[in-house]
Design a protein around this motif. Structure first.
Motif, mmCIF file in Angstrom:
data_model
loop_
_atom_site.group_PDB
_atom_site.id
_atom_site.type_symbol
_atom_site.label_atom_id
_atom_site.label_comp_id
_atom_site.label_asym_id
_atom_site.label_seq_id
_atom_site.Cartn_x
_atom_site.Cartn_y
_atom_site.Cartn_z
ATOM 1 N N ASN A 147 0.869 -1.172 0.000
ATOM 2 C CA ASN A 147 0.000 0.000 0.000
ATOM 3 C C ASN A 147 0.907 1.222 0.000
ATOM 4 N N LEU A 148 0.771 2.053 -1.019
ATOM 5 C CA LEU A 148 1.663 3.210 -1.156
ATOM 6 C C LEU A 148 0.863 4.507 -1.161
ATOM 7 N N ARG A 149 1.442 5.531 -0.521
ATOM 8 C CA ARG A 149 0.919 6.888 -0.703
ATOM 9 C C ARG A 149 1.565 7.472 -1.943
ATOM 10 N N LEU A 150 0.973 8.549 -2.456
ATOM 11 C CA LEU A 150 1.590 9.229 -3.590
ATOM 12 C C LEU A 150 2.991 9.664 -3.185
ATOM 13 N N GLY A 151 3.951 9.419 -4.052
ATOM 14 C CA GLY A 151 5.325 9.829 -3.770
ATOM 15 C C GLY A 151 6.156 8.728 -3.137
ATOM 16 N N GLU A 152 5.519 7.677 -2.605
ATOM 17 C CA GLU A 152 6.288 6.591 -1.997
ATOM 18 C C GLU A 152 6.733 5.588 -3.050
ATOM 19 N N SER A 153 7.770 4.833 -2.737
ATOM 20 C CA SER A 153 8.223 3.797 -3.677
ATOM 21 C C SER A 153 8.366 2.464 -2.985
ATOM 22 N N ALA A 154 8.445 1.446 -3.796
ATOM 23 C CA ALA A 154 8.716 0.102 -3.300
ATOM 24 C C ALA A 154 9.541 -0.606 -4.359
ATOM 25 N N GLU A 155 10.139 -1.726 -3.983
ATOM 26 C CA GLU A 155 11.069 -2.386 -4.887
ATOM 27 C C GLU A 155 10.706 -3.848 -5.087
ATOM 28 N N VAL A 156 10.865 -4.319 -6.316
ATOM 29 C CA VAL A 156 10.703 -5.748 -6.573
ATOM 30 C C VAL A 156 11.751 -6.177 -7.599
ATOM 31 N N ALA A 157 12.480 -7.218 -7.292
ATOM 32 C CA ALA A 157 13.489 -7.800 -8.188
ATOM 33 C C ALA A 157 14.429 -6.733 -8.747
ATOM 34 N N GLY A 158 14.768 -5.735 -7.923
ATOM 35 C CA GLY A 158 15.712 -4.714 -8.375
ATOM 36 C C GLY A 158 15.079 -3.551 -9.108
ATOM 37 N N TYR A 159 13.775 -3.617 -9.360
ATOM 38 C CA TYR A 159 13.078 -2.508 -10.004
ATOM 39 C C TYR A 159 12.389 -1.672 -8.935
ATOM 40 N N THR A 160 12.587 -0.351 -9.006
ATOM 41 C CA THR A 160 11.947 0.532 -8.044
ATOM 42 C C THR A 160 10.697 1.148 -8.670
ATOM 43 N N MET A 161 9.589 1.029 -7.954
ATOM 44 C CA MET A 161 8.325 1.584 -8.439
ATOM 45 C C MET A 161 7.972 2.768 -7.574
ATOM 46 N N LYS A 162 7.783 3.915 -8.197
ATOM 47 C CA LYS A 162 7.366 5.086 -7.428
ATOM 48 C C LYS A 162 5.971 5.479 -7.867
ATOM 49 N N LEU A 163 5.054 5.532 -6.897
ATOM 50 C CA LEU A 163 3.684 5.921 -7.214
ATOM 51 C C LEU A 163 3.642 7.437 -7.320
ATOM 52 N N VAL A 164 3.499 7.948 -8.542
ATOM 53 C CA VAL A 164 3.552 9.385 -8.771
ATOM 54 C C VAL A 164 2.161 10.000 -8.684
ATOM 55 N N ASP A 165 1.188 9.291 -9.227
ATOM 56 C CA ASP A 165 -0.120 9.918 -9.323
ATOM 57 C C ASP A 165 -1.206 8.849 -9.480
ATOM 58 N N VAL A 166 -2.395 9.172 -9.005
ATOM 59 C CA VAL A 166 -3.569 8.372 -9.345
ATOM 60 C C VAL A 166 -4.639 9.357 -9.790
ATOM 61 N N ALA A 167 -5.074 9.243 -11.034
ATOM 62 C CA ALA A 167 -5.993 10.243 -11.569
ATOM 63 C C ALA A 167 -7.051 9.575 -12.431
ATOM 64 N N PRO A 168 -8.229 10.199 -12.523
ATOM 65 C CA PRO A 168 -9.267 9.636 -13.385
ATOM 66 C C PRO A 168 -8.988 9.866 -14.864
ATOM 67 N N VAL A 169 -9.293 8.910 -15.683
ATOM 68 C CA VAL A 169 -9.190 9.044 -17.138
ATOM 69 C C VAL A 169 -10.460 8.447 -17.743
ATOM 70 N N ALA A 170 -10.708 8.771 -19.006
ATOM 71 C CA ALA A 170 -11.915 8.244 -19.648
ATOM 72 C C ALA A 170 -11.588 7.713 -21.027
ATOM 73 N N GLY A 171 -12.231 6.620 -21.408
ATOM 74 C CA GLY A 171 -12.092 6.068 -22.756
ATOM 75 C C GLY A 171 -13.440 6.125 -23.455
ATOM 76 N N ALA A 172 -13.541 5.456 -24.584
ATOM 77 C CA ALA A 172 -14.765 5.521 -25.386
ATOM 78 C C ALA A 172 -15.980 5.061 -24.600
ATOM 79 N N ASN A 173 -15.851 3.925 -23.927
ATOM 80 C CA ASN A 173 -17.003 3.406 -23.195
ATOM 81 C C ASN A 173 -16.635 2.988 -21.777
ATOM 82 N N TRP A 174 -15.635 3.678 -21.237
ATOM 83 C CA TRP A 174 -15.265 3.390 -19.848
ATOM 84 C C TRP A 174 -14.653 4.616 -19.186
ATOM 85 N N THR A 175 -14.668 4.618 -17.873
ATOM 86 C CA THR A 175 -13.891 5.571 -17.100
ATOM 87 C C THR A 175 -12.991 4.747 -16.201
ATOM 88 N N ALA A 176 -11.910 5.374 -15.732
ATOM 89 C CA ALA A 176 -10.969 4.587 -14.944
ATOM 90 C C ALA A 176 -10.193 5.470 -13.986
#
Lengths: 187, 139, 645
Positions: free
Chosen positions: C511-540
């Protein structure tokens, strides 16, 4: 055919190789044909019927006492209703639970994956048939009972043995059956 | 054809139920601090069947009840129980249906004998192909 | 109007199928039988044309969102992207059966247009069998599953298509799979015709081989696409679950694989006649059974069709007639088919017999495993579940000797093979196999015996297969050899992918807050943003994950939690970063209520090799197919000249 005559063992195998596929397929068709249209969604019943009620220790609503194992060793058969405020069939069965209470049956409730406020609101709207309500916030007690959905209703006898499990909502036509099971459990 | 029809109704867990209001148990989606224990729990979760889904393990299902069962598995493994004990505990409550690893006794025995039967019959049939050579003069 | 034309075309096509079925049997007194027989080819071509028209008109109805057509109203929506409007044609029961018929008719046309080394009469018989099979499915379509049914009152909007099916991988998966399923009908028809004509032998084997290869390659492609789709779409990183519906597609593939190899024995040694015929019958039978099972509602599966017992009964009757009829004919004629000469134990044919034995046993295990839960439940002693642990423990061990042999077989000659050079040829693959297993043990820290064997076998097979080509002039090597080598190499790739992704997967669940990172198999993942987006027949809700390795930015992942409108449904869209040595697979979960987002990230080493291997296998099959066709044409020339003279 210029082949040497086959030994009995071989001819048995040969026949198996030649007629076996047809035979197997015939069995398959008959079997599958006889099963067409049958309900395939498996109803998972609790395997604890006839077994003692597992230990339960759940907090209650607000300041009210919760549900503990002691509530099932009263010498008198009781119902345990596994329910939730977010479950629509649970609303449907509310009048039947009220009727059972009116007939003198003790009904205890286990609210699964539910917030106390929601349970309180649910009981306010649909009536509260329960003597005791235990909050099973993370569904762990439900699993302990071998229950796989809401609503389910268990009949527990006076010595704390699970005697019967009713899966799905209680409809008016189920009342007689549940009363019979309760009487049986009281014997 | 896996695909075509995918009624992933399982996303909607129990029929006619709305979403539960409570967040899932903490251990439903939080790994155990001990990596070895977590690995054991993960392996077991992949072999336990989600009770309210069509045909998914509790590790793969997004159903709420699958989350509860993951939490149960993790807490029991963390308490020092072996995966087999946890599995047996669940089978005692839900029957053999809950485990994707069928039992090796009773009616399921045929399941485990099937490969041996197929190999045996196949071998008997195949051996004749090689044996015939000796009993027959070549054309 | 166009839809009505399509419906009419389908009826007409059925009439031509009837003509095609009858052609070789018609014989008016004082008439030349050849004249009637000659009608089979034009009938097959006309049938294919008419079914194409019918299919085209349904495509048209979907493309133009004609909601007065029941099927369109139930399965489409104006807001759907065009690709998925089109794939919606076969994303339902009726349309998929029409696709089935279309593929069958196209296969019939192909048989009509291709060379017929066994003669026109034989071709007419093959087409007749195809016509008979097609007739059953026409009856099924027209009487019980009419795709062209109109609604009395057209709704203004359609119901839409299950969002999980709105995916490019899935748009092409069913057509490929059907090409494979129905392609096997050609082998089936060849087998029945051969039994009728008593023409089972090397010439028959050579003639049927390209058709088996084509169907096998298409089926492999279809299964590969389906598995890949499950991997990236279902959002748990799995690609094969031994689900009954998955098994239903695997079984015909296993039968076709066995058939492919037994056909080779029949062509070279004139042996395994009964067995080869049986495999040809069983392959298509399993295709039909699979089609039936996913529509019968008999098995509990993640991938279920809408169930209708009446349709199930109709299909079961068709199965009983076709499969039962073919097996009966087999039983009546099999004993009269002369048996070939015996085999030397160490020989190409010996290895191929072992291959068939193991594949057939594997097929049996998959069949039993898929059906057993139903059996146990009916007997009242269940219910039980049969899942991956069972298949891994039974199917897996059967594949070990198979892969061992796959490396050796190509080095053996037909007849009694010389073994003196064998050890030298296999020394390098053997050494490298041990080396890879040791490497996995020491460096990758793999301890599971099954995984170590998997690594060793993939190296063993891969290197031995390369050794076949080693030292040969690429352009002087026969295309069939290339095809075989490619297909075997594909198996090595897939095996390596399965083993590596299974043994070396690393998982991150945080569970990450925005700006936090975590690591798996040497790859660092930083959660930069969570934002709404929309497609043709979906929102996300879309997360932005910055991925870096050793401080170097690598890529940005955008996993989504989507909500589709029409129909309403939640899906998770995994974000995948594919590298040759593995995939990063990220899924966005729920917020935990205190400002953190749940993230599930896997590092899956070499997972793409699984599907790459599947495609390489199919490519090998396709290559072999063209090789055989051209070889046959040149070989057939003198005979043709003779006949002409």
């Amino acid at each position: 055919m210029t082949e040497t005559p086959e030994t009995p063992a071989r001819s048995w195998l040969t026949r198996l190789a030649i007629y076996g596929p047809l035979l197997l397929f015939a069995v398959f068709v008959v079997f599958v044909g006889s099963q067409l249209g049958r309900e395939t969604r498996v109803t998972v019943t609790s395997k604890l019927i006839g077994q003692p009620m597992p230990a339960v220790n759940l907090p209650g609503l607000g300041g009210a006492p919760g549900l503990t194992s002691a509530d099932f060793k009263t010498g008198k058969p009781v119902l345990v209703n596994v329910f939730a405020s977010w479950c629509i069939p649970c609303r449907v069965e509310a009048p039947q639970l009220a009727r059972l209470t009116a007939m003198g049956v003790t009904v205890n409730g286990i609210a699964v994956r539910d917030a106390p406020d929601d349970v309180a609101a649910f009981l306010k709207t649909n009536g509260n048939p329960f003597t005791r309500v235990g909050l099973d916030k993370t569904g762990q007690t439900q699993i302990t009972l071998g229950s796989s959905g809401v609503p389910e209703t268990f009949v527990i006898d006076g010595r704390g043995i699970i005697r019967y499990q009713h899966i799905g909502e209680i409809r008016p036509e189920h009342i007689a059956l549940l009363m019979a099971k309760l009487t049986e459990a009281g014997r | 054809m896996r695909a075509l029809f995918l009624a992933l109704l399982l996303l909607f867990a129990a029929p006619l139920a709305a979403d539960p209001t409570m967040p899932p148990a903490a251990l439903a989606d939080t790994p155990l601090p001990d990596a070895a224990q977590e690995a054991k729990a993960q392996a077991l979760m992949h072999e336990l069947r989600c009770l309210v889904c069509q045909n998914q393990s509790i590790a793969d299902s997004h159903a709420d009840m699958a989350g509860d069962m993951r939490a149960l598995v993790r807490s029991k493994i963390a308490a020092g129980e072996s995966p087999d004990e946890v599995r047996a505990w669940l089978i005692k409550r839900y029957g053999d249906w809950v485990s994707f690893n069928p039992p090796t006794h009773g009616a399921a025995l045929g399941l485990w004998l099937a490969p041996l039967l197929f190999l045996g019959v196949g071998l008997l049939l195949a051996l004749r192909l090689f044996r015939r050579r000796g009993s027959e003069t070549k054309a | 109007m166009i839809v009505e034309l399509g419906h009419a075309a389908l009826w007409l096509a059925a009439a031509f199928a009837l003509l095609q079925a009858l052609a070789p049997w018609l014989r008016a007194p004082a008439d030349d039988a050849e004249r009637w027989t000659g009608l089979a080819v034009p009938a097959a071509l006309a049938q294919a044309l008419l079914v194409s028209l019918a299919f085209g008109s349904l495509v048209w109805a979907f493309a133009t969102s004609d909601f007065s057509v029941k099927l369109v109203a139930e399965n489409s929506h104006t807001m759907k992207p065009m690709l998925y409007k089109l794939s919606g044609v076969w994303g339902n029961h009726e349309g998929s059966m029409l696709l089935w018929i279309l593929v069958m008719a196209v296969a019939g046309a192909a048989v009509s247009l291709a060379d017929s080394p066994l003669g026109d009469r034989f071709r007419a018989l093959v087409l007749s069998m195809q016509g008979i099979i097609a007739l059953g499915f026409y009856a099924f379509l027209l009487a019980a599953s009419n795709p062209f049914a109109r609604l009395a009152i057209a709704p203004t909007q359609g119901n839409g298509l299950n969002p999980l099916l709105q995916d490019p991988g899935l748009a092409f998966h069913p057509p490929m799979l059907y090409a494979g399923y129905v392609g096997l009908s050609v082998a089936f028809a060849f087998a029945v015709a051969a039994l009728l004509e008593r023409r089972v032998g090397p010439a028959w084997a050579a003639a049927v081989r390209p058709w088996v290869l084509a169907a096998w390659a298409a089926l492999g492609c279809g299964i590969t696409l389906g598995s890949w789709w499950a991997y990236y779409e279902l959002g748990w990183g799995g690609y094969w679950f031994w689900d009954p519906v998955e098994n239903a597609s695997l079984m015909p593939w296993l039968a076709a694989t066995a058939l492919l190899h037994s056909v080779a024995v029949l062509a070279k040694r004139d042996a395994l006649r009964n067995w080869t015929i049986l495999l040809a019958v069983v392959g298509f039978s399993l295709s039909m059974i699979g089609t039936f099972v996913v529509r019968s509602g008999l098995l509990t599966s993640v991938h279920a069709f809408a169930v209708d017992p009446a349709r199930g009964a109709f299909l079961l009757v068709l199965l009983a007639l076709y499969i039962g009829g073919a097996l009966l004919l087999y039983a009546l004629r099999a004993s009269t088919v002369a048996v070939g000469e015996g085999f030397a134990p160490v020989s190409r044919e010996g290895a191929l017999v072992a291959n068939n034995l193991l594949l057939a046993a594997g097929l049996g295990v998959v069949f039993v495993g898929s059906g057993y839960p139903l059996l146990v439940d009916v007997l009242g002693v269940g219910p039980i579940s049969v899942g991956p642990p069972y298949f891994n423990a039974t199917f897996g061990p059967l594949m070990i000797p198979l892969v061992l042999l796959m490396a050796v077989g190509p080095f053996l000659t037909w007849g009694a093979a010389r073994t003196d050079k064998l050890a030298r040829k296999l020394a390098v693959p053997g050494l490298l196999a041990v080396a890879l297993a040791l490497y996995a043990f020491a460096v990758w820290d793999v301890r599971a015996a099954f995984s170590l064997i998997g690594f060793a076998l993939s190296a063993w097979l891969g290197v031995a297969t390369l050794a076949i080509l080693w030292g040969r002039m690429p352009w002087r090597t026969p295309r069939a050899t290339w095809g075989m080598a490619l297909a075997h190499l594909g198996v090595a790739f897939t095996l390596f992918g399965i083993t590596a992704s299974g043994a070396l997967t690393r998982e991150l669940l945080v569970n990450l807050r925005l700006g936090e990172s975590a690591e798996v198999a040497g790859y660092t993942m930083k959660l930069v943003d969570v934002a709404p987006v929309a497609g043709a027949n979906w929102t996300a809700l879309e997360a932005t994950l910055d991925v870096s390795r050793g401080g170097q930015p690598l890529t940005v992942l955008h996993p989504q939690a989507r909500l589709y409108t029409s129909p309403m449904m939640d899906t998770t869209e995994a974000a995948i970063h594919t590298r040759i040595n593995g995939d990063l697979y990220a899924v966005l979960g729920k917020p935990d209520g205190s400002g953190r987002w749940q993230l599930h990230v896997w590092w899956k080493p070499f997972v793409i090799w699984i599907w790459a291997g599947g495609l390489i296998m199919a490519l090998g099959g396709a290559l072999s197919m063209t090789a055989r066709a051209s070889a046959r044409r040149s070989a057939a020339q003198p005979v043709g000249a003779l006949v002409a003279a």
